[in-house]
Design a protein around this motif. Structure first.
Motif, PDB file in Angstrom:
ATOM      1  N   GLY A  31      -3.184  13.559  11.017  1.00 37.20           N
ATOM      2  CA  GLY A  31      -1.913  13.754  10.318  1.00 37.20           C
ATOM      3  C   GLY A  31      -1.998  13.419   8.842  1.00 37.20           C
ATOM      4  N   PHE A  32      -2.732  12.356   8.520  1.00 37.36           N
ATOM      5  CA  PHE A  32      -2.908  11.917   7.133  1.00 37.36           C
ATOM      6  C   PHE A  32      -3.585  13.010   6.299  1.00 37.36           C
ATOM      7  N   ASN A  33      -4.672  13.575   6.834  1.00 42.91           N
ATOM      8  CA  ASN A  33      -5.406  14.619   6.105  1.00 42.91           C
ATOM      9  C   ASN A  33      -4.666  15.950   6.097  1.00 42.91           C
ATOM     10  N   ASP A  34      -3.994  16.285   7.214  1.00 46.39           N
ATOM     11  CA  ASP A  34      -3.231  17.533   7.266  1.00 46.39           C
ATOM     12  C   ASP A  34      -2.138  17.548   6.201  1.00 46.39           C
ATOM     13  N   PHE A  35      -1.460  16.422   6.035  1.00 49.33           N
ATOM     14  CA  PHE A  35      -0.393  16.327   5.033  1.00 49.33           C
ATOM     15  C   PHE A  35      -0.955  16.557   3.632  1.00 49.33           C
ATOM     16  N   ARG A  36      -2.092  15.932   3.354  1.00 54.16           N
ATOM     17  CA  ARG A  36      -2.702  16.078   2.029  1.00 54.16           C
ATOM     18  C   ARG A  36      -3.118  17.519   1.767  1.00 54.16           C
ATOM     19  N   TYR A  37      -3.734  18.161   2.761  1.00 51.30           N
ATOM     20  CA  TYR A  37      -4.180  19.547   2.582  1.00 51.30           C
ATOM     21  C   TYR A  37      -3.004  20.514   2.483  1.00 51.30           C
ATOM     22  N   THR A  38      -1.924  20.226   3.225  1.00 52.03           N
ATOM     23  CA  THR A  38      -0.793  21.147   3.271  1.00 52.03           C
ATOM     24  C   THR A  38       0.080  21.057   2.025  1.00 52.03           C
ATOM     25  N   TYR A  39       0.388  19.834   1.584  1.00 48.47           N
ATOM     26  CA  TYR A  39       1.395  19.670   0.539  1.00 48.47           C
ATOM     27  C   TYR A  39       0.863  19.150  -0.803  1.00 48.47           C
ATOM     28  N   LEU A  40      -0.209  18.383  -0.786  1.00 46.33           N
ATOM     29  CA  LEU A  40      -0.601  17.667  -2.004  1.00 46.33           C
ATOM     30  C   LEU A  40      -1.779  18.269  -2.745  1.00 46.33           C
ATOM     31  N   LYS A  41      -2.714  18.876  -2.022  1.00 41.34           N
ATOM     32  CA  LYS A  41      -3.915  19.388  -2.679  1.00 41.34           C
ATOM     33  C   LYS A  41      -3.722  20.813  -3.156  1.00 41.34           C
ATOM     34  N   LYS A  42      -3.930  21.013  -4.431  1.00 35.67           N
ATOM     35  CA  LYS A  42      -3.905  22.362  -4.980  1.00 35.67           C
ATOM     36  C   LYS A  42      -5.241  23.040  -4.701  1.00 35.67           C
ATOM     37  N   ASN A  43      -5.306  24.336  -4.895  1.00 31.84           N
ATOM     38  CA  ASN A  43      -6.512  25.094  -4.576  1.00 31.84           C
ATOM     39  C   ASN A  43      -7.744  24.559  -5.282  1.00 31.84           C
ATOM     40  N   ALA A  44      -7.571  24.182  -6.564  1.00 28.39           N
ATOM     41  CA  ALA A  44      -8.722  23.684  -7.322  1.00 28.39           C
ATOM     42  C   ALA A  44      -9.246  22.389  -6.722  1.00 28.39           C
TER      43      ALA A  44
ATOM     44  N   GLY B  78       0.814  -1.210   0.000  1.00 28.22           N
ATOM     45  CA  GLY B  78       0.000   0.000   0.000  1.00 28.22           C
ATOM     46  C   GLY B  78       0.849   1.262   0.000  1.00 28.22           C
ATOM     47  N   ILE B  79       1.948   1.240   0.766  1.00 29.22           N
ATOM     48  CA  ILE B  79       2.850   2.397   0.821  1.00 29.22           C
ATOM     49  C   ILE B  79       3.515   2.626  -0.534  1.00 29.22           C
ATOM     50  N   VAL B  80       3.963   1.536  -1.167  1.00 30.39           N
ATOM     51  CA  VAL B  80       4.622   1.655  -2.474  1.00 30.39           C
ATOM     52  C   VAL B  80       3.660   2.245  -3.506  1.00 30.39           C
ATOM     53  N   ILE B  81       2.416   1.765  -3.507  1.00 33.01           N
ATOM     54  CA  ILE B  81       1.419   2.290  -4.452  1.00 33.01           C
ATOM     55  C   ILE B  81       1.163   3.767  -4.185  1.00 33.01           C
ATOM     56  N   ASP B  82       1.052   4.135  -2.905  1.00 34.70           N
ATOM     57  CA  ASP B  82       0.799   5.529  -2.546  1.00 34.70           C
ATOM     58  C   ASP B  82       1.977   6.421  -2.928  1.00 34.70           C
ATOM     59  N   VAL B  83       3.208   5.925  -2.706  1.00 33.73           N
ATOM     60  CA  VAL B  83       4.401   6.694  -3.077  1.00 33.73           C
ATOM     61  C   VAL B  83       4.442   6.923  -4.582  1.00 33.73           C
ATOM     62  N   SER B  84       4.146   5.873  -5.346  1.00 39.18           N
ATOM     63  CA  SER B  84       4.179   6.008  -6.808  1.00 39.18           C
ATOM     64  C   SER B  84       3.175   7.040  -7.311  1.00 39.18           C
ATOM     65  N   GLU B  85       2.044   7.179  -6.605  1.00 39.84           N
ATOM     66  CA  GLU B  85       1.026   8.152  -7.013  1.00 39.84           C
ATOM     67  C   GLU B  85       1.391   9.578  -6.598  1.00 39.84           C
ATOM     68  N   LYS B  86       2.101   9.726  -5.477  1.00 34.20           N
ATOM     69  CA  LYS B  86       2.308  11.059  -4.909  1.00 34.20           C
ATOM     70  C   LYS B  86       3.731  11.579  -5.015  1.00 34.20           C
ATOM     71  N   ILE B  87       4.651  10.783  -5.515  1.00 34.58           N
ATOM     72  CA  ILE B  87       6.065  11.180  -5.497  1.00 34.58           C
ATOM     73  C   ILE B  87       6.320  12.482  -6.248  1.00 34.58           C
TER      74      ILE B  87
ATOM     75  N   LEU C  24       7.843  15.855  -4.494  1.00 33.31           N
ATOM     76  CA  LEU C  24       9.087  16.482  -4.952  1.00 33.31           C
ATOM     77  C   LEU C  24       8.838  17.933  -5.379  1.00 33.31           C
ATOM     78  N   GLU C  25       7.719  18.173  -6.051  1.00 30.32           N
ATOM     79  CA  GLU C  25       7.409  19.543  -6.483  1.00 30.32           C
ATOM     80  C   GLU C  25       7.204  20.473  -5.289  1.00 30.32           C
ATOM     81  N   ALA C  26       6.555  19.954  -4.253  1.00 27.95           N
ATOM     82  CA  ALA C  26       6.290  20.775  -3.064  1.00 27.95           C
ATOM     83  C   ALA C  26       7.486  20.862  -2.126  1.00 27.95           C
ATOM     84  N   LYS C  27       8.547  20.074  -2.415  1.00 30.17           N
ATOM     85  CA  LYS C  27       9.746  20.052  -1.576  1.00 30.17           C
ATOM     86  C   LYS C  27       9.385  19.771  -0.112  1.00 30.17           C
ATOM     87  N   VAL C  28       8.654  18.692   0.073  1.00 27.65           N
ATOM     88  CA  VAL C  28       8.190  18.325   1.406  1.00 27.65           C
ATOM     89  C   VAL C  28       9.369  17.835   2.247  1.00 27.65           C
TER      90      VAL C  28
END
Length: 359
Positions: free
Chosen positions: A128-141, A27-36, A40-44
């Motif tokens: 923590g899971f949702n905070d990370f997504r809202y902070t680094y992964l989700k764009k405004n749209a 599950g982690i590998v699949i999630d990493v492949s989707e979000k990597i 990297l773009e957000a320099k997390v």
């Protein structure tokens, strides 16, 4: 006799643990492949990513806990059956009900662990899971698309926010309407609303207020910035499921009571989350009995037949759980009945299969 109990109990717990250790990295590998790329773009920062995947592990394990448990029991029980160990145990005079005892003990231990996780660990992990997504992964749209919130905060007051980021505490396209006997009295609008935790004040950008009079209206237009205090809480601006997932059981009880007094239209969503905290651990017993009943017989097709049957039953259980959960959230269907229907239905199936297995 105790040796047999310990032998089965060790196999039960060990197989379940191995199943978790095998599938969680996948599950982690699949999630990493989707979000990597986004990471990297957000320099997390590395520590933020590490904490996210720790939270992801807890969140993922709790989400798929019934499937992991069901498949692990079928796996090692089928191996016992193929090695004729079950035949030897039952031939020694031990009843099938007595044979089930170590399985029930194992299910009890895992249920207690799942209950503690659901009450205390999963809410923090979900936060923590949702905070990370809202902070680094989700764009405004993406935030706008997924976070549209409309709530009744009183008998005659309503708020709406097109998007809200729980981490930055900033929302877009805010509206507040006040009614009196079904007639609009005033309407407040702002292109942005920001909560300031230090003084509990909201800052409104491009503030507009319209007071509706009997003969004419009073209009305040495009005030660049305005600080004000509102009677509603910050949670009222937060997406519904986000709040429910991130509250411990005591906090969730208090929040449900507050929403009930307000007459909130989203209260069924909160109740579904609450009742699932209790129903998921109970499902451990039901799925364990079904798994043993299905896989304790030595079949001509071997372990593959048992696994295929087990996977089909497991996903049927998940399907029932999702369907009735959604019905409760989106309609007037009682949440407690919707949450417990899968357990009740599969409980009857467990009784039927257990009776056949005894024969």
């Amino acid at each position: 006799m105790k040796k047999i109990d310990l032998y089965i109990l060790k196999r039960y717990l060990a197989t379940f643990s191995v199943m978790l250790l095998l599938f969680i990295p996948i599950g982690i590998v699949i999630d990493v492949s989707e979000k990597i790329n986004k990471i990297l773009e957000a320099k997390v920062p590395f520590l933020a990513v590490a904490k996210y995947y720790l939270d992801f592990t807890i969140y993922f394990a709790n989400l798929l806990f019934p499937i992991f448990l069901f498949l692990s029991v079928i796996w090692f029980t089928s191996k016992l059956a193929n090695n004729t160990e079950i035949i030897a145990i039952l031939s020694s005079g031990i009843s099938f009900t007595r044979f089930l005892r170590p399985y029930i003990v194992g299910a009890t231990l895992i249920s207690i662990f799942a209950l503690i996780m659901g009450f205390f660990l999963v809410p923090n992990a979900s936060q923590g899971f949702n905070d990370f997504r809202y902070t680094y992964l989700k764009k405004n749209a993406e935030v706008r698309e997924n976070s549209d919130v409309f709530k009744q905060i009183g008998d005659d007051e309503f708020i709406h926010v097109k998007s809200f980021n729980p981490v930055t505490k900033i929302g877009n396209d805010f509206t507040m309407e006040k009614f009196e006997k079904g007639v609009l009295k005033y309407k407040v609008q702002a292109s942005r609303i920001k909560f300031n935790p230090k003084d509990s004040i909201y800052t409104l950008t491009n503030f507009t207020k319209r007071k509706v009079g009997d003969l004419d209206d009073t209009l305040i237009v495009n005030v660049p910035s305005k600080d004000t205090v509102f009677a509603f809480d910050l949670d009222d601006l937060t997406p519904v499921i986000y709040i429910a997932e991130t509250l411990s059981i005591t906090e969730l009880d208090k929040f449900i009571e507050k929403e009930r007094e307000r007459g909130s239209s989203n209260i069924n969503t909160y109740r579904v989350v609450k009742y699932k905290k209790y129903s998921i651990p109970v499902s451990a017993f039901i799925l364990t009995i079904i798994a043993v009943s299905v896989s304790s017989m030595k079949r001509r097709g071997g372990m593959g037949i048992n696994l295929a049957l087990g996977i089909g039953l497991a996903f049927t259980f998940i399907f029932f759980d999702k369907i009735f959960g959604t019905m409760a959230e989106k309609s007037s269907f009682p949440p407690i009945i919707a949450v417990w229907i899968p357990n009740f239905t599969f409980g009857l199936l467990a009784i039927y299969l257990l009776r056949n297995a005894k024969r």
